[in-house]
Write an enzyme that holds these catalytic residues in place. Sequence first.
Site, PDB file in Angstrom:
ATOM      1  N   HIS A  36      44.303 -19.356   3.775  1.00 40.58           N
ATOM      2  CA  HIS A  36      43.971 -18.946   5.158  1.00 40.58           C
ATOM      3  C   HIS A  36      44.108 -20.152   6.093  1.00 40.58           C
ATOM      4  O   HIS A  36      43.758 -21.260   5.715  1.00 40.58           O
ATOM      5  CB  HIS A  36      42.528 -18.433   5.150  1.00 40.58           C
ATOM      6  CG  HIS A  36      42.123 -17.670   6.380  1.00 40.58           C
ATOM      7  ND1 HIS A  36      42.093 -18.241   7.628  1.00 40.58           N
ATOM      8  CD2 HIS A  36      41.701 -16.393   6.557  1.00 40.58           C
ATOM      9  CE1 HIS A  36      41.678 -17.350   8.512  1.00 40.58           C
ATOM     10  NE2 HIS A  36      41.443 -16.206   7.887  1.00 40.58           N
ATOM     11  N   CYS A  70      40.433  -8.978   5.764  1.00 41.44           N
ATOM     12  CA  CYS A  70      39.784  -9.547   4.594  1.00 41.44           C
ATOM     13  C   CYS A  70      38.447  -8.915   4.221  1.00 41.44           C
ATOM     14  O   CYS A  70      38.254  -8.526   3.073  1.00 41.44           O
ATOM     15  CB  CYS A  70      39.694 -11.056   4.748  1.00 41.44           C
ATOM     16  SG  CYS A  70      38.326 -11.668   5.634  1.00 41.44           S
ATOM     17  N   ASP A 121      43.940 -11.030  -0.539  1.00 42.99           N
ATOM     18  CA  ASP A 121      43.007 -10.037  -0.001  1.00 42.99           C
ATOM     19  C   ASP A 121      43.623  -9.090   1.026  1.00 42.99           C
ATOM     20  O   ASP A 121      43.036  -8.062   1.352  1.00 42.99           O
ATOM     21  CB  ASP A 121      41.771 -10.725   0.598  1.00 42.99           C
ATOM     22  CG  ASP A 121      42.096 -11.583   1.800  1.00 42.99           C
ATOM     23  OD1 ASP A 121      43.276 -11.955   1.975  1.00 42.99           O
ATOM     24  OD2 ASP A 121      41.164 -11.900   2.561  1.00 42.99           O
ATOM     25  N   ASN A 122      44.769  -9.443   1.545  1.00 43.87           N
ATOM     26  CA  ASN A 122      45.466  -8.580   2.508  1.00 43.87           C
ATOM     27  C   ASN A 122      46.847  -9.175   2.709  1.00 43.87           C
ATOM     28  O   ASN A 122      47.213 -10.129   2.035  1.00 43.87           O
ATOM     29  CB  ASN A 122      44.704  -8.495   3.845  1.00 43.87           C
ATOM     30  CG  ASN A 122      44.123  -9.804   4.310  1.00 43.87           C
ATOM     31  OD1 ASN A 122      42.914  -9.957   4.388  1.00 43.87           O
ATOM     32  ND2 ASN A 122      44.968 -10.786   4.582  1.00 43.87           N
ATOM     33  N   LYS A 143      34.685 -17.855  -0.273  1.00 48.71           N
ATOM     34  CA  LYS A 143      34.391 -17.157   0.987  1.00 48.71           C
ATOM     35  C   LYS A 143      33.756 -15.795   0.716  1.00 48.71           C
ATOM     36  O   LYS A 143      34.267 -14.995  -0.055  1.00 48.71           O
ATOM     37  CB  LYS A 143      35.715 -16.998   1.752  1.00 48.71           C
ATOM     38  CG  LYS A 143      35.617 -16.137   2.988  1.00 48.71           C
ATOM     39  CD  LYS A 143      36.924 -16.173   3.745  1.00 48.71           C
ATOM     40  CE  LYS A 143      37.194 -14.848   4.427  1.00 48.71           C
ATOM     41  NZ  LYS A 143      38.458 -14.849   5.160  1.00 48.71           N
ATOM     42  N   LYS A 190      49.354  -9.006   7.923  1.00 46.85           N
ATOM     43  CA  LYS A 190      47.900  -8.779   7.953  1.00 46.85           C
ATOM     44  C   LYS A 190      47.454  -8.106   9.260  1.00 46.85           C
ATOM     45  O   LYS A 190      47.926  -8.451  10.336  1.00 46.85           O
ATOM     46  CB  LYS A 190      47.186 -10.132   7.816  1.00 46.85           C
ATOM     47  CG  LYS A 190      45.674 -10.060   7.921  1.00 46.85           C
ATOM     48  CD  LYS A 190      45.069 -11.453   7.845  1.00 46.85           C
ATOM     49  CE  LYS A 190      43.568 -11.424   8.063  1.00 46.85           C
ATOM     50  NZ  LYS A 190      42.975 -12.778   8.031  1.00 46.85           N
ATOM     51  N   HIS A 235      31.968 -13.580   3.607  1.00 45.48           N
ATOM     52  CA  HIS A 235      32.382 -12.781   4.760  1.00 45.48           C
ATOM     53  C   HIS A 235      31.856 -11.345   4.715  1.00 45.48           C
ATOM     54  O   HIS A 235      32.480 -10.427   5.250  1.00 45.48           O
ATOM     55  CB  HIS A 235      33.916 -12.756   4.882  1.00 45.48           C
ATOM     56  CG  HIS A 235      34.359 -12.509   6.306  1.00 45.48           C
ATOM     57  ND1 HIS A 235      35.660 -12.187   6.634  1.00 45.48           N
ATOM     58  CD2 HIS A 235      33.684 -12.514   7.476  1.00 45.48           C
ATOM     59  CE1 HIS A 235      35.763 -12.017   7.930  1.00 45.48           C
ATOM     60  NE2 HIS A 235      34.565 -12.212   8.469  1.00 45.48           N
ATOM     61  N   ARG A 284      37.291  -7.115   0.642  1.00 39.58           N
ATOM     62  CA  ARG A 284      36.230  -7.687  -0.191  1.00 39.58           C
ATOM     63  C   ARG A 284      35.129  -6.662  -0.429  1.00 39.58           C
ATOM     64  O   ARG A 284      34.529  -6.589  -1.504  1.00 39.58           O
ATOM     65  CB  ARG A 284      35.663  -8.938   0.487  1.00 39.58           C
ATOM     66  CG  ARG A 284      36.624 -10.097   0.428  1.00 39.58           C
ATOM     67  CD  ARG A 284      36.387 -11.139   1.524  1.00 39.58           C
ATOM     68  NE  ARG A 284      37.624 -11.856   1.752  1.00 39.58           N
ATOM     69  CZ  ARG A 284      37.955 -13.019   1.198  1.00 39.58           C
ATOM     70  NH1 ARG A 284      37.069 -13.638   0.439  1.00 39.58           N
ATOM     71  NH2 ARG A 284      39.114 -13.589   1.409  1.00 39.58           N
ATOM     72  N   ASP A 315      43.048 -15.945  -0.046  1.00 41.53           N
ATOM     73  CA  ASP A 315      42.821 -15.433   1.302  1.00 41.53           C
ATOM     74  C   ASP A 315      44.110 -15.498   2.114  1.00 41.53           C
ATOM     75  O   ASP A 315      44.613 -16.587   2.398  1.00 41.53           O
ATOM     76  CB  ASP A 315      41.725 -16.281   1.966  1.00 41.53           C
ATOM     77  CG  ASP A 315      41.104 -15.578   3.144  1.00 41.53           C
ATOM     78  OD1 ASP A 315      41.609 -14.519   3.537  1.00 41.53           O
ATOM     79  OD2 ASP A 315      40.091 -16.083   3.655  1.00 41.53           O
ATOM     80  N   ASP A 316      44.640 -14.357   2.452  1.00 42.06           N
ATOM     81  CA  ASP A 316      45.880 -14.252   3.252  1.00 42.06           C
ATOM     82  C   ASP A 316      47.127 -14.663   2.475  1.00 42.06           C
ATOM     83  O   ASP A 316      48.152 -14.987   3.085  1.00 42.06           O
ATOM     84  CB  ASP A 316      45.806 -15.083   4.546  1.00 42.06           C
ATOM     85  CG  ASP A 316      44.804 -14.535   5.543  1.00 42.06           C
ATOM     86  OD1 ASP A 316      44.210 -13.476   5.269  1.00 42.06           O
ATOM     87  OD2 ASP A 316      44.611 -15.168   6.599  1.00 42.06           O
TER      88      ASP A 316
END
Lengths: 631, 331
Positions: free
Chosen positions: A267, A113, A373-374, A175, A434, A177, A117, A75-76
């Site tokens: 993240h 994110c 994810d980004n 996660k 991001k 989300h 996903r 994540d991130d």
Amino acid sequence: MKPNGSIISCPLACRAAPIDGSLRRTRATIRKRANLSPLLMTLWVAVMVAVLAVPAITIAADAPRRPNIVIILADDLGYADMGSFGSEIKTPNLDSLAKDGVRFTNFYTHASCSPTRSMLLSGVDTHLNGLGNMNEMIAPNQRGVPGYEGNLNNRVVTLPQLLKDAGYHTYMVGKWHLGKQPDQIPAARGFERDFSLLDGGGSYWNMMNITAAVPKSLFTEDGRYLTKLPEDYYATKTYTDKLIGYIDANRGDGKPFFAYVAHQAPHDPYHLPREWRKRHDGEYDKGWDAVRQERLKRQVEMGITPAGTELAERMWFVPDPIVLAPASRYILGKKMELYAGMVENMDHHIGRLIEHLKKIGEYENTIFIFFGDNGAEGTDLFGMIAGSPGSRDNLFAAINWSQTHPNAWGDPESWVGYGPMWAQVSMTPFSQFKGWLAEGGIRNGLIVSGPAVQRQKGSINHGLMHVADLMPTLLEVAGATYPKTHEGREVPALMGKSLGPVLAGKADSVRTDQDYLAWEVFGNRAVRQGEWKLRWQIKPFGKGDWELFNLAADPAERKDLAAQHPDKVKAMLAVWESYVKANNVILPNRTLFDTMEKDMPQRVTVYPGFPPLIYQQQFVPPKDMLADPKP
Amino acid sequence: MKNSKGFTNWVACLCLAVATIFAMGALCPPQAHAQVPARFYWKTLSDANAVPVIFNSISGNTNPFDPAHTPTAGAELDATMVLGGYARTFSLFDRAAMAAILLPMGRISGDITVAGRAYSQSASGFGDPMIEFDINILGPKAQKNIPDLLRYQPGLSIDLLADLAFPIGEYDNKKPLNIGLNRWYGRVGLPIIWQLGPWVPGRRTTLEFLPALWLFGNNNDYVGQTLKTDPMFQVDGHLTRDLTERLWASLDGVWYYGGKATINGVSGDKLNNLGFGLTAGYQINDNLNLTVGYKSTVNDSGAHDVRMDSFTVSLVYGWHQLVEGMRRLKE
């Protein structure tokens, strides 16, 4: 759907093994028939040879197990944050996957994110799958419009659903989300077992969430909402422990598994066990410019980035670290130290998973897919939410998120994010981060390893790819097909292309120069076609107008070529319009960016070495010209 | 996604760093009757300065101006003592070091018996100035800049300490009770800090010890007699804990052993006494620290046991050129 054990076509993964199995059985049969006459024997052998010549895919009912699939999503995580993508951050386990597999340098996600996903798990564009805007940002004119639900909607069918139907065990940890309602949680979207954080973020140590309105993170385990977390909970560790447990629990039944490991790390907040916090003590005091240059140099040496690539310009509101006091550099560098620790800790737990699969003999039969994810996070999320004194969320932060001392960073109730300057480092050599559609927001490093990969181990591929390609690729690996309808509803077509030919080494890209990728989120938009990219971003991150970049020559998006190539702009605008039409793109009539130009420092071009005033050195006169003042 | 003015507040980063300087530990030279408070040997930035003002109200059967703590049977003494001083930190061979000078002053009064003769008297004035030198020998290196300061965590730290008092304080050879001691004395010690848990203001916990050996010269003119004192071993111990980021408390203990006094060849008993106390400290602002404490001997029922209790209030003002400059710029 094809049940497990039926005739299943799996051209990517099950290519060679069935013949060996059939051959063993055939030899045994020949031995039993050894008392037959020579003529009959010859005929029998001829028949069996003919049988052996039948293509492997038609005898797959007796084939060995299809490969396990493990998607690990960070994540991130930035493009340049793995050792195998040029980072000084130590990621030996991810690097070992890269060494066993292939690195992909031209892989795109979305800019934030949940949109990424949603495309990963549905293979469908965000404006159709429910994430036309993030749940937290849906604009007034998008409310109630199909495709803009803010969660993965029920018009799409998910990858785990299809894999489960195809005989896979399906596990998720981490996660989610993509929705919190009972019909939106992982168990309702195809996962047999799960341990999931439903929110977009929060504490790694407990259930504390970010805002006064949503003070508590929601977790599910196997479809039930948790009232508390396990003992000794630490997100990255617990997710790994849980997944290993799921894998072990079903090992005996011979079915392959699909595991979606959606790590919360790295993240923010950078919550980290103490022993992981000081692995880069003082290393980042030198500042972001130096680290970015070092990463670029390694990327070029590795072949990740072409020689001659320029770094994106340092963002205009980020100072050259040489003008900062040592104390400021220390404080800001310590944030990056923590981030590096987060990445290394995640790598450690990924290593635990890899080791476990090796121990139980499943590693060789497992496809690993790893990416972020980004783009890396350059926005001060905490400040944005809780930074206004007197506000509800500021009070909430004062009570729950106020461990601000540097020695407390990493503990529960601390909130550290590393800021735009380090996000740019994470996204070396790209521009921005991001949330934006510059390359720094949407390009990520992808590693794929395992039985589906026939390319040279450790190689690098520069073909144009998209996160939505993974669904058709994996359906193909699993021998599953994408349905036209699901539960009586027509489902949108997959937007991606199977990466099968690339993984098999038969092609360097699955896209031609005419194929395009397009993005829209928060009103920013972009189209990539071949080596060209057309981009519209709100001021001051963009020009509030279309900009054109040639990414082959200028991956850092330094030179807007729109004025020089109006025909190209026009052609790509037509592509954009067709994308809008095909996917019902509704530009938001309200975004958080609306006042940004007014609130931010005025954008200026950043030239290295300007102004000379801050780079000048004390002049030291020649010694033989020194003198004391005359009386 | 947001107002990017707030992306990073560079000035805030510097302010956070600077504000931490004196929060990391106050410079606080020795207090009354040769005990130092908890957290005294925490390290801070090199080239920092401090002026302590320490007020003590003490009663018991020994002269609190005399670190030998020789008890006098039946004595009832009351003292009001103030110590003023100056301390400066510096780097020596890349290790954290500190030099300090202290000047005790005040008054003492009460009844005391020496060699069978009872005195009821009082004394006042300036005592013997003492210099102190301390250098860290195990633990973090000297803090030469703010990043060093911010990185400081004592872990297990051990210092080497030396004190020396100059016998130039007020002394009357006709009186047994004096502010000055008319003899050289000093000590060597090994201040030890053991960090327990995280080093985060509001959550810091330490266990601290100071084992020390006091050495005393002879007073050859002690109401016409000669006073000799054997070396005395003293251990101070403190368990300290932050209560908030600025408020802390400690449980204090002290053990005296040895220090047998001999007057004209007649020896007394060697000491073997324990005392306990409580201290609370509060950081008033970036420059000013306050402590208040009480301590008392416990096994003091014997005629020759040390019996002493004291209230202490200390204010320590610390400064550093950098902090003062930052403040001026801020104003």
